[in-house]
Design a protein around this motif. Structure first.
Motif, PDB file in Angstrom:
ATOM      1  N   ASN A 154       0.828  -1.212   0.000  1.00 26.15           N
ATOM      2  CA  ASN A 154       0.000   0.000   0.000  1.00 26.15           C
ATOM      3  C   ASN A 154       0.863   1.263   0.000  1.00 26.15           C
ATOM      4  OD1 ASN A 154      -2.424  -1.249  -0.076  1.00 26.15           O
ATOM      5  ND2 ASN A 154      -2.839  -1.134   2.111  1.00 26.15           N
ATOM      6  N   ALA A 155       1.912   1.251   0.841  1.00 27.17           N
ATOM      7  CA  ALA A 155       2.790   2.436   0.908  1.00 27.17           C
ATOM      8  C   ALA A 155       3.388   2.710  -0.468  1.00 27.17           C
ATOM      9  CB  ALA A 155       3.884   2.213   1.947  1.00 27.17           C
ATOM     10  N   LYS A 191       2.049   1.673  -3.377  1.00 29.06           N
ATOM     11  CA  LYS A 191       0.989   2.014  -4.322  1.00 29.06           C
ATOM     12  C   LYS A 191       0.520   3.462  -4.202  1.00 29.06           C
ATOM     13  CE  LYS A 191      -2.283  -1.059  -3.692  1.00 29.06           C
ATOM     14  NZ  LYS A 191      -3.447  -1.948  -3.839  1.00 29.06           N
ATOM     15  N   ASP A 195       4.616   6.785   4.962  1.00 22.77           N
ATOM     16  CA  ASP A 195       5.023   7.108   3.586  1.00 22.77           C
ATOM     17  C   ASP A 195       4.801   8.583   3.311  1.00 22.77           C
ATOM     18  OD1 ASP A 195       2.269   7.585   2.720  1.00 22.77           O
ATOM     19  OD2 ASP A 195       1.993   5.414   2.852  1.00 22.77           O
ATOM     20  N   GLY A 239      -1.995  10.264   1.229  1.00 21.31           N
ATOM     21  CA  GLY A 239      -2.725  10.417   2.495  1.00 21.31           C
ATOM     22  C   GLY A 239      -4.148   9.875   2.427  1.00 21.31           C
ATOM     23  N   ILE A 240      -4.810   9.854   3.578  1.00 20.56           N
ATOM     24  CA  ILE A 240      -6.178   9.291   3.677  1.00 20.56           C
ATOM     25  C   ILE A 240      -7.039  10.262   4.478  1.00 20.56           C
ATOM     26  CG2 ILE A 240      -7.545   7.289   4.454  1.00 20.56           C
ATOM     27  CD1 ILE A 240      -4.825   5.751   4.543  1.00 20.56           C
ATOM     28  N   ILE A 276     -11.348   1.776   6.149  1.00 21.39           N
ATOM     29  CA  ILE A 276     -10.412   1.099   5.230  1.00 21.39           C
ATOM     30  C   ILE A 276      -9.988  -0.277   5.757  1.00 21.39           C
ATOM     31  CG2 ILE A 276      -9.468   3.105   4.012  1.00 21.39           C
ATOM     32  CD1 ILE A 276      -7.180   3.129   6.022  1.00 21.39           C
ATOM     33  N   GLN A 322     -12.767   0.510  -0.248  1.00 19.00           N
ATOM     34  CA  GLN A 322     -11.735   1.316  -0.887  1.00 19.00           C
ATOM     35  C   GLN A 322     -12.107   2.781  -0.725  1.00 19.00           C
ATOM     36  OE1 GLN A 322     -11.988  -0.561  -4.755  1.00 19.00           O
ATOM     37  NE2 GLN A 322     -10.071  -1.609  -4.376  1.00 19.00           N
ATOM     38  N   ALA A 323     -11.154   3.578  -0.276  1.00 15.67           N
ATOM     39  CA  ALA A 323     -11.439   4.991  -0.032  1.00 15.67           C
ATOM     40  C   ALA A 323     -11.735   5.722  -1.337  1.00 15.67           C
ATOM     41  CB  ALA A 323     -10.253   5.641   0.684  1.00 15.67           C
ATOM     42  N   GLU A 324     -11.236   5.189  -2.445  1.00 12.09           N
ATOM     43  CA  GLU A 324     -11.450   5.817  -3.741  1.00 12.09           C
ATOM     44  C   GLU A 324     -12.266   4.880  -4.617  1.00 12.09           C
ATOM     45  OE1 GLU A 324     -10.373   8.763  -5.513  1.00 12.09           O
ATOM     46  OE2 GLU A 324     -10.480   9.296  -3.393  1.00 12.09           O
ATOM     47  N   HIS A 356      -8.577   3.773 -10.273  1.00 12.99           N
ATOM     48  CA  HIS A 356      -7.276   3.117 -10.116  1.00 12.99           C
ATOM     49  C   HIS A 356      -6.650   2.699 -11.440  1.00 12.99           C
ATOM     50  CE1 HIS A 356      -8.359   1.794  -5.793  1.00 12.99           C
ATOM     51  NE2 HIS A 356      -8.103   3.074  -5.900  1.00 12.99           N
ATOM     52  N   GLY A 388      -6.582  -2.637  -6.512  1.00 12.02           N
ATOM     53  CA  GLY A 388      -6.510  -3.751  -5.576  1.00 12.02           C
ATOM     54  C   GLY A 388      -7.910  -4.165  -5.200  1.00 12.02           C
ATOM     55  N   LEU A 390      -8.625  -5.764   0.037  1.00 10.64           N
ATOM     56  CA  LEU A 390      -8.536  -6.821   1.054  1.00 10.64           C
ATOM     57  C   LEU A 390      -7.312  -6.671   1.963  1.00 10.64           C
ATOM     58  CD1 LEU A 390      -9.429  -9.883  -1.180  1.00 10.64           C
ATOM     59  CD2 LEU A 390     -10.882  -8.765   0.508  1.00 10.64           C
ATOM     60  N   GLY A 391      -6.277  -5.944   1.462  1.00 14.21           N
ATOM     61  CA  GLY A 391      -5.000  -5.882   2.176  1.00 14.21           C
ATOM     62  C   GLY A 391      -5.145  -5.478   3.637  1.00 14.21           C
ATOM     63  N   ALA A 447      -7.857  -5.344   5.529  1.00 10.16           N
ATOM     64  CA  ALA A 447      -8.741  -6.234   6.298  1.00 10.16           C
ATOM     65  C   ALA A 447      -7.932  -7.427   6.792  1.00 10.16           C
ATOM     66  CB  ALA A 447      -9.913  -6.694   5.435  1.00 10.16           C
ATOM     67  N   SER A 498       0.815   9.000   5.030  1.00  4.04           N
ATOM     68  CA  SER A 498       0.047   8.210   6.015  1.00  4.04           C
ATOM     69  C   SER A 498       1.030   7.454   6.884  1.00  4.04           C
ATOM     70  CB  SER A 498      -0.840   7.170   5.315  1.00  4.04           C
ATOM     71  OG  SER A 498      -1.544   7.749   4.263  1.00  4.04           O
TER      72      SER A 498
HETATM   73  P1  ADP Z   1      -6.585  -2.016  -1.795  1.00  2.00           P
HETATM   74  O1  ADP Z   1      -6.502  -3.373  -2.372  1.00  2.00           O
HETATM   75  O2  ADP Z   1      -7.625  -1.156  -2.429  1.00  2.00           O
HETATM   76  O3  ADP Z   1      -5.271  -1.345  -1.646  1.00  2.00           O
HETATM   77  P2  ADP Z   1      -6.543  -2.100   1.086  1.00  2.00           P
HETATM   78  O4  ADP Z   1      -7.422  -2.810   2.043  1.00  2.00           O
HETATM   79  O5  ADP Z   1      -5.110  -2.473   1.111  1.00  2.00           O
HETATM   80  O6  ADP Z   1      -7.170  -2.294  -0.329  1.00  2.00           O
HETATM   81  O7  ADP Z   1      -6.682  -0.565   1.335  1.00  2.00           O
HETATM   82  C1  ADP Z   1      -7.952   0.001   1.426  1.00  2.00           C
HETATM   83  C2  ADP Z   1      -7.912   1.457   0.972  1.00  2.00           C
HETATM   84  O8  ADP Z   1      -7.147   2.224   1.905  1.00  2.00           O
HETATM   85  C3  ADP Z   1      -7.240   1.669  -0.338  1.00  2.00           C
HETATM   86  O9  ADP Z   1      -8.150   1.520  -1.403  1.00  2.00           O
HETATM   87  C4  ADP Z   1      -6.701   3.089  -0.240  1.00  2.00           C
HETATM   88  O10 ADP Z   1      -7.700   4.015  -0.611  1.00  2.00           O
HETATM   89  C5  ADP Z   1      -6.447   3.269   1.239  1.00  2.00           C
HETATM   90  N1  ADP Z   1      -5.028   3.131   1.613  1.00  2.00           N
HETATM   91  C6  ADP Z   1      -4.401   2.047   2.145  1.00  2.00           C
HETATM   92  N2  ADP Z   1      -3.089   2.290   2.389  1.00  2.00           N
HETATM   93  C7  ADP Z   1      -2.867   3.573   1.998  1.00  2.00           C
HETATM   94  C8  ADP Z   1      -1.709   4.433   1.999  1.00  2.00           C
HETATM   95  N3  ADP Z   1      -0.526   4.025   2.466  1.00  2.00           N
HETATM   96  N4  ADP Z   1      -1.870   5.695   1.528  1.00  2.00           N
HETATM   97  C9  ADP Z   1      -3.065   6.130   1.069  1.00  2.00           C
HETATM   98  N5  ADP Z   1      -4.183   5.367   1.027  1.00  2.00           N
HETATM   99  C10 ADP Z   1      -4.096   4.112   1.490  1.00  2.00           C
END
Ligand code: ADP
Length: 499
Positions: A381-382, A384, A417, A421-422, A430, A436-438, A443, A454, A457-458, A460, A488
């Motif tokens: 995630n960091a 991505k 990272d 940000g979130i 999340i 997904q926040a977006e 994506h 993604g 699921l990461g 969770a 974040s």
């Molecule tokens: P995904 O497969 O969408 O990455 P995650 O469960 O890993 O699913 O993360 C859920 C959501 O949290 C992501 O869609 C993203 O919007 C947000 N997120 C997670 N990690 C970060 C990060 N390091 N910086 C910004 N947003 C993040």
């Protein structure tokens, strides 16, 4: 001799005069005495009348204060009104006392009544419509001030009641709150002209107190009614929510069942694809073009395999079936392995990964495979969500046990990272599966591309792993901004555990 007689006669005359004077004085004295006795009698009578009036006032005031106390003791009209009429009747000794209340239909209705010497036998509900031609009660209600019928036999408003044959005078007092008339306090006496000005004053004060008590009781009844309605509504809504919750629970279970079945079913063909692609290897050694195509197939298969594994992990976490194999684990080693695994990606994206204090951490009791997955998801995630050229840090610290707070020794890992940000509103959500926040449409594809897609699921899975180890995970970020990139920081607390 003559002169002696003359002297004697003169003396007799003088004596006579004196006697006459004395007699006159005596008569005057007697008259005066008579007059002062009469005066004394008058004064005595006046004193007696005054004393009687004072006693009457004292009794009235005492009765008034007793009824006043009674008035504050009841919250419901049903309890209040009978007690008030009985109290006034008994304390003041009137022939009849009743309370009429003005209803919504413009009718004055007898709500409570008590007649001297009788039990509560009066027929309640006696109604006086506001258009009645004559009624003492109505006259007081309409005028908003007391109506006195000093002699009911001659009063034009008096209408005899069947139940009250002995009435000779009647006083009706409005029950008022400011300009609003709630009803009438009706008092009847067996004696004509039974109500003096002072009686009326005392009784009106009492009526004002009764009016306040009636208003309080009416407001209380309204509050009780409102509460009942509210409670009913809450029960109704709770039942609806309960039903909706059950439906959601069933749907969630159906979804989880589907994911589990789908993930299992996908595994076999994926293994077949991998097997056949690998079998092709020796046959295409001389054809670099086909070789790169087969490599593409294998990379896609690998990515799909990862997603399927994540799906299986998340269903295990949801059903609390995540089996942990805890052993003494060195977190620094896991981070170092991950660093090597992501070396190429970090270079490609021009990202720097630095670590701090990891070597100082003690060995923790944890499942090393799960620790790898946890840090893998946070690192992916960091990568991505940080634009090219940014930096990622993994910082460790040891938190000593706090016996007072019931916490044992913990290690803290912070993966931060310099990414987009979130927003705070997403900080908890999340960690829910598939959240997904977006919007997923925004994506780009690719596991480690900037804002790469993604399945949601990461985090969770990361939370499920941390929870299973008895730890905590949360995120800190001031908000999302792709231009200023506030970054974040994911905090993980893990108990060191017993070895
Ligand atoms: P995904 O497969 O969408 O990455 P995650 O469960 O890993 O699913 O993360 C859920 C959501 O949290 C992501 O869609 C993203 O919007 C947000 N997120 C997670 N990690 C970060 C990060 N390091 N910086 C910004 N947003 C993040």
């Amino acid at each position: 001799m003559d002169s002696q007689i003359q002297d004697l006669l003169a003396q007799v005359a003088t004596l006579r005069q004196e006697v006459e004077t004395l007699q006159r004085e005596k008569t005057e004295l007697a008259l005066m005495m008579e007059m002062s006795t009469e005066h004394a009698d008058n004064v005595t009578n006046e004193l007696q009348a005054l004393t009687e009036r004072l006693e009457k006032r004292a009794t009235q005031l005492e009765a008034s204060s007793q009824v006043g106390q009674l008035v504050t003791a009841f919250l419901s009209l049903d309890g209040l009104l009978p007690e008030v009429v009985e109290g006034i009747q008994a304390k003041f000794g009137y022939y009849f006392v009743g309370i009429f209340l003005l209803g919504e239909q413009d009718v004055l209705t007898l709500q409570a009544g008590h007649r001297q010497g009788s039990r509560r036998q009066l027929e309640m509900g006696l109604a006086i419509p506001l258009n009645s031609p004559r009624s003492i009660v109505l006259a007081a209600c309409q005028a908003g001030r007391y109506y006195l019928a000093a002699d009911t036999r001659t009063d034009p408003q008096y209408l005899a009641w069947q139940d009250m044959p002995g009435t000779r005078s009647e006083l009706a007092l409005p029950l008022r709150i400011g300009p609003k008339i709630l009803g009438v306090l009706d008092i009847q006496s067996e004696h004509p002209a039974a109500f003096e000005t002072e009686d009326i004053r005392v009784l009106q004060t009492l009526a004002d107190q009764v009016a306040i008590a009636i208003r309080n009781a009416q407001l209380y009844a309204e509050v009780v009614r409102f509460n009942e309605q509210l409670e009913h509504l809450v029960q109704q809504r709770t039942a609806e929510l309960d039903k909706a919750y059950r439906v959601l629970e069933r749907m969630d279970k159906t979804k989880t069942d589907f994911i589990t079945v789908a993930a299992h079913e996908l595994r076999t063909p994926l293994t077949l694809i991998k097997g056949y692609a690998q079998l092709l290897g020796p046959m295409i050694q001389d054809d670099p073009q086909i070789q790169s195509l087969v490599e593409g197939i294998l990379a896609g298969q690998g990515r799909l395999h990862e997603v399927v594994n994540s799906l299986l992990d998340v269903t295990k976490i949801g059903s609390h079936a995540l089996a942990l194999h805890k052993e003494p684990t060195v977190l620094a080693e896991i981070v170092s392995n991950l660093h090597s695994a992501f070396e190429a990606t970090l270079q490609e994206r021009q990202l720097t990964l630095s670590t701090a204090c990891l070597e100082t951490l003690p060995v923790v009791m944890a499942d090393p495979d799960m620790m790898f997955k946890l840090l893998n998801h946070l690192l992916i995630n960091a990568i991505k969500y940080t634009p090219d050229g940014g930096s990622i840090t993994i910082e460790a610290s040891l938190i000593p046990s706090n016996a007072g707070a019931g916490l044992g020794e913990h290690v803290q890992l912070v993966v931060s990272d310099t990414g987009i940000g979130i927003d705070p509103e997403h900080h908890e959500l999340i960690f829910e599966k598939f959240y997904q926040a977006e919007s997923a449409r925004l994506h780009s594809s690719g596991k480690t591309k900037f804002k790469g897609g993604g399945p949601g699921l990461g985090l969770a899975i990361a939370k499920g792993i941390v929870d299973a180890h008895g730890g905590r995970i949360w995120v800190e970020s001031s908000g999302r901004d792709e231009v200023s990139c506030p970054g974040s920081a994911f905090h993980v607390l893990l108990p060191v555990g017993n070895h």
